[in-house]
Design a protein around this motif. Structure first.
Motif, mmCIF file in Angstrom:
data_model
loop_
_atom_site.group_PDB
_atom_site.id
_atom_site.type_symbol
_atom_site.label_atom_id
_atom_site.label_comp_id
_atom_site.label_asym_id
_atom_site.label_seq_id
_atom_site.Cartn_x
_atom_site.Cartn_y
_atom_site.Cartn_z
ATOM 1 N N THR A 13 0.603 -1.176 -0.024
ATOM 2 C CA THR A 13 0.045 -0.032 -0.300
ATOM 3 C C THR A 13 0.806 1.116 -0.213
ATOM 4 O OG1 THR A 13 -0.071 0.177 2.482
ATOM 5 C CG2 THR A 13 -2.157 -1.131 1.316
ATOM 6 N N GLY A 14 2.610 1.416 -0.500
ATOM 7 C CA GLY A 14 2.895 2.294 -0.651
ATOM 8 C C GLY A 14 3.745 1.787 0.526
ATOM 9 N N SER A 15 5.131 3.448 0.671
ATOM 10 C CA SER A 15 6.463 2.864 1.153
ATOM 11 C C SER A 15 6.506 2.541 2.584
ATOM 12 C CB SER A 15 7.280 4.245 0.383
ATOM 13 O OG SER A 15 6.558 5.382 0.970
ATOM 14 N N LEU A 16 7.374 2.192 2.928
ATOM 15 C CA LEU A 16 6.855 1.442 4.168
ATOM 16 C C LEU A 16 7.551 2.696 5.401
ATOM 17 C CD1 LEU A 16 7.978 -3.083 4.332
ATOM 18 C CD2 LEU A 16 5.469 -0.849 4.801
ATOM 19 N N HIS A 17 6.494 3.241 6.672
ATOM 20 C CA HIS A 17 7.411 4.187 7.206
ATOM 21 C C HIS A 17 7.795 3.143 8.846
ATOM 22 C CE1 HIS A 17 3.435 3.192 10.467
ATOM 23 N NE2 HIS A 17 3.028 3.265 8.519
ATOM 24 N N LEU A 18 8.852 3.990 9.517
ATOM 25 C CA LEU A 18 9.181 2.961 10.851
ATOM 26 C C LEU A 18 8.573 2.725 11.709
ATOM 27 C CD1 LEU A 18 12.137 5.884 11.428
ATOM 28 C CD2 LEU A 18 11.946 3.925 10.357
ATOM 29 N N GLY A 19 6.579 2.773 11.593
ATOM 30 C CA GLY A 19 6.175 1.400 12.345
ATOM 31 C C GLY A 19 6.157 1.059 11.435
ATOM 32 N N ASN A 20 6.027 0.291 10.641
ATOM 33 C CA ASN A 20 5.646 -0.724 10.308
ATOM 34 C C ASN A 20 7.297 -1.992 10.332
ATOM 35 O OD1 ASN A 20 4.390 1.421 7.329
ATOM 36 N ND2 ASN A 20 3.723 0.019 8.354
ATOM 37 N N TYR A 21 8.557 -0.453 9.681
ATOM 38 C CA TYR A 21 9.419 -1.479 10.159
ATOM 39 C C TYR A 21 9.897 -2.151 11.567
ATOM 40 C CZ TYR A 21 14.685 -2.325 10.768
ATOM 41 O OH TYR A 21 16.091 -2.684 11.444
ATOM 42 N N PHE A 22 9.504 -1.379 12.825
ATOM 43 C CA PHE A 22 9.860 -1.656 13.941
ATOM 44 C C PHE A 22 8.868 -2.460 14.111
ATOM 45 C CE2 PHE A 22 12.593 1.902 13.906
ATOM 46 C CZ PHE A 22 13.814 1.276 14.601
ATOM 47 N N GLY A 23 7.324 -2.406 13.822
ATOM 48 C CA GLY A 23 6.090 -3.513 13.849
ATOM 49 C C GLY A 23 5.990 -5.291 13.806
ATOM 50 N N ALA A 24 7.273 -5.074 12.674
ATOM 51 C CA ALA A 24 7.529 -6.344 11.650
ATOM 52 C C ALA A 24 8.301 -6.598 10.940
ATOM 53 C CB ALA A 24 6.116 -6.077 10.453
ATOM 54 N N LEU A 188 6.508 3.966 17.848
ATOM 55 C CA LEU A 188 6.959 5.243 17.640
ATOM 56 C C LEU A 188 5.726 6.325 16.754
ATOM 57 C CD1 LEU A 188 10.196 4.066 15.387
ATOM 58 C CD2 LEU A 188 9.780 5.690 17.380
ATOM 59 N N PRO A 189 5.557 6.776 18.136
ATOM 60 C CA PRO A 189 4.306 7.728 17.584
ATOM 61 C C PRO A 189 4.394 8.905 16.136
ATOM 62 C CG PRO A 189 5.931 9.381 19.348
ATOM 63 C CD PRO A 189 6.628 7.754 18.729
ATOM 64 N N GLY A 190 3.957 9.355 15.894
ATOM 65 C CA GLY A 190 3.759 10.024 14.323
ATOM 66 C C GLY A 190 4.903 11.121 14.030
ATOM 67 N N LEU A 191 4.889 11.884 13.411
ATOM 68 C CA LEU A 191 6.121 13.641 13.851
ATOM 69 C C LEU A 191 5.094 14.523 14.895
ATOM 70 C CD1 LEU A 191 7.106 13.994 10.260
ATOM 71 C CD2 LEU A 191 8.132 13.529 12.752
ATOM 72 N N ASP A 192 3.644 14.197 14.783
ATOM 73 C CA ASP A 192 3.018 15.137 15.579
ATOM 74 C C ASP A 192 2.026 14.554 16.367
ATOM 75 O OD1 ASP A 192 0.744 13.566 14.487
ATOM 76 O OD2 ASP A 192 -0.373 14.356 13.477
ATOM 77 N N LYS A 195 -0.883 8.193 16.520
ATOM 78 C CA LYS A 195 -0.158 7.618 15.839
ATOM 79 C C LYS A 195 0.410 8.044 14.304
ATOM 80 C CE LYS A 195 -2.628 3.026 14.159
ATOM 81 N NZ LYS A 195 -1.554 1.901 14.206
ATOM 82 N N MET A 196 1.695 6.882 14.255
ATOM 83 C CA MET A 196 2.567 6.875 12.728
ATOM 84 C C MET A 196 1.494 6.325 11.969
ATOM 85 S SD MET A 196 6.069 6.203 11.244
ATOM 86 C CE MET A 196 6.989 7.060 12.545
ATOM 87 N N SER A 197 0.849 7.248 10.847
ATOM 88 C CA SER A 197 -0.095 6.419 9.794
ATOM 89 C C SER A 197 -0.120 7.453 8.574
ATOM 90 C CB SER A 197 -1.011 6.764 10.246
ATOM 91 O OG SER A 197 -2.038 6.731 9.059
ATOM 92 N N LYS A 198 -0.432 6.380 7.578
ATOM 93 C CA LYS A 198 0.503 7.217 6.122
ATOM 94 C C LYS A 198 -0.775 7.981 5.812
ATOM 95 C CE LYS A 198 0.197 5.502 2.153
ATOM 96 N NZ LYS A 198 0.085 4.562 1.131
ATOM 97 N N SER A 199 -2.032 7.914 6.620
ATOM 98 C CA SER A 199 -2.907 8.539 6.162
ATOM 99 C C SER A 199 -3.202 10.273 6.736
ATOM 100 C CB SER A 199 -4.475 7.875 6.818
ATOM 101 O OG SER A 199 -4.834 7.005 8.154
ATOM 102 N N TYR A 200 -2.238 10.171 8.020
ATOM 103 C CA TYR A 200 -2.221 11.464 8.917
ATOM 104 C C TYR A 200 -0.449 11.831 8.458
ATOM 105 C CZ TYR A 200 -5.274 9.166 12.817
ATOM 106 O OH TYR A 200 -5.822 8.783 13.271
ATOM 107 N N GLN A 201 -0.086 11.737 7.532
ATOM 108 C CA GLN A 201 0.854 12.184 6.297
ATOM 109 C C GLN A 201 1.962 12.853 7.489
ATOM 110 O OE1 GLN A 201 -0.993 14.979 3.844
ATOM 111 N NE2 GLN A 201 -0.778 14.234 2.325
ATOM 112 N N ASN A 202 1.887 11.779 8.951
ATOM 113 C CA ASN A 202 3.060 11.861 9.438
ATOM 114 C C ASN A 202 4.117 11.446 9.868
ATOM 115 O OD1 ASN A 202 1.971 10.082 10.959
ATOM 116 N ND2 ASN A 202 1.034 11.375 12.770
#
Ligand code: TRP
Ligand code: SF4
Length: 328
Positions: A13-24, A188-192, A195-202
């Motif tokens: 569903t798009g490039s992985l973020h650090l939440g995906n990396y540390f979560g899996a 890891l929380p998002g920048l804001d 929760k770190m999530s693509k849909s929040y752009q954080n």
């Protein structure tokens, strides 16, 4: 004794973020040294929520494959493949769909949640209801014993186990009951701060350059009570501190103490974080750049993975057809 088999998957569903990396992904990388690991890019699963617009799926498949390889999945140690290139999975899914009671699928918490959350997406489809059944087919096609997943996936895994029991009861012992391995999660929380999530752009993604990381850390939210450098801070409510916990192991006590005493400013604290993050993530970034230099490499990895997975899938389907008595 032969190695136990592990299977897991991610939707492209798009490039992985650090939440995906540390979560899996970080766990997947560790598992490949100990187990016979099968990692699948589950594009049919992506269709359940993206069937109306499939224009990005192909691109996302390659994107996630590059993410996986740069993060350290090694095709010499594990098998990486695209779900839709193993047609046997579709056949197994069909057979399982005959024996899975509707009520099992309807009571699945992820089904109810997603229907509510994605109201504007028209996902009340046959395929979406059957999502966990397709996931069971992913796991059972390679008769995996272990499935590394996040906690949110436990209901799906339980359903796979129930499907196995029902199948084995009806047709004889063919499958193992797969066990979950809970991914060790570093939150890891998002920048804001949400929760770190693509849909929040954080997010910070695995493909972010050192420069991107620096800029993103600069805009991260900190303790809102700190206006001047000498104001005492509260690390427990600060996103930067949550990141330090993951990236700045040895400095963590000092940071906490200095923040609480008002002895360190947020700018300096962020600078330390950015440095530590870059140190940690640079090898992944460098590997990505190497892979991008070799356009055929990813395709080759996926083709080899498909060959290996197909062999096992054919073997499983031989047993399944025989057990169900639909082979002539
Ligand atoms: N449903 C999983 C998720 O959203 C992805 C998935 C599909 C999976 N097939 C799988 C996970 C098989 C483990 C095993 O995270
Ligand atoms: Fe957060 Fe660091 Fe600022 Fe404390 S000093 S509030 S931990 S950024």
């Amino acid at each position: 004794m032969s190695k136990k088999r592990v299977m897991s998957g991610m939707r492209p569903t798009g490039s992985l973020h650090l939440g995906n990396y540390f979560g899996a992904l970080e766990n997947w990388v560790k598992l490949q040294d100990e187990y016979d690991c099968f990692y699948s890019i589950v594009d049919w699963h992506a269709l359940t929520t993206a069937y109306e617009d499939t224009s990005n799926i192909k691109e996302n498949i390659f994107e996630i494959a590059i993410d996986w390889l740069s993060a350290g999945l090694d095709p010499d140690k594990c098998t990486i493949y695209i779900q839709s290139s193993i047609k046997e999975i579709a056949e197994l899914h069909l057979i399982l769909s005959m024996i899975v009671p509707l009520s099992w699928l309807e009571r699945c918490p992820t089904y109810k949640d997603q229907l509510n959350q994605l109201k504007d997406k028209h996902i009340a489809t046959y395929g979406f209801l059957g999502y966990p059944c397709l996931q069971a087919a992913d796991i059972l096609i390679c008769n995996a014993q272990l499935v590394p997943v996040g906690e949110d996936q436990l209901p799906h895994l339980e359903l796979s186990r129930e499907i196995v029991r029902r199948f084995n009861y009806l047709y004889g012992e063919v499958f193992n009951e797969p066990q979950a391995i809970l991914n060790e999660v570093k939150v890891l929380p998002g920048l804001d701060g949400r929760k770190m999530s693509k849909s929040y752009q954080n997010t910070i993604t695995l493909s972010d350059s050192p420069e991107d990381i620096k800029n993103k850390v600069k805009v991260m939210v900190t303790d809102p009570a700190r206006i001047r450098k000498t104001d005492p801070g509260h690390p427990s409510v600060c996103s930067v501190y949550a990141f330090h916990k993951v990236f700045s192991d040895k400095d963590i006590d000092t940071i906490k103490e200095q923040c609480t005493k008002g002895a360190i400013g947020c700018v300096q604290c962020k600078k330390m974080l950015a440095d530590n993050m870059i140190k940690y993530l640079e090898p992944i970034y460098t590997k990505r750049k190497e892979i991008e230099q070799k356009p055929y490499y990813v395709r080759e990895v996926l083709e080899n993975g498909t060959k290996k997975a197909t062999k096992i899938a054919k073997h499983t389907m031989g047993k399944v057809r025989e057990a169900v008595k639909i082979n002539i």
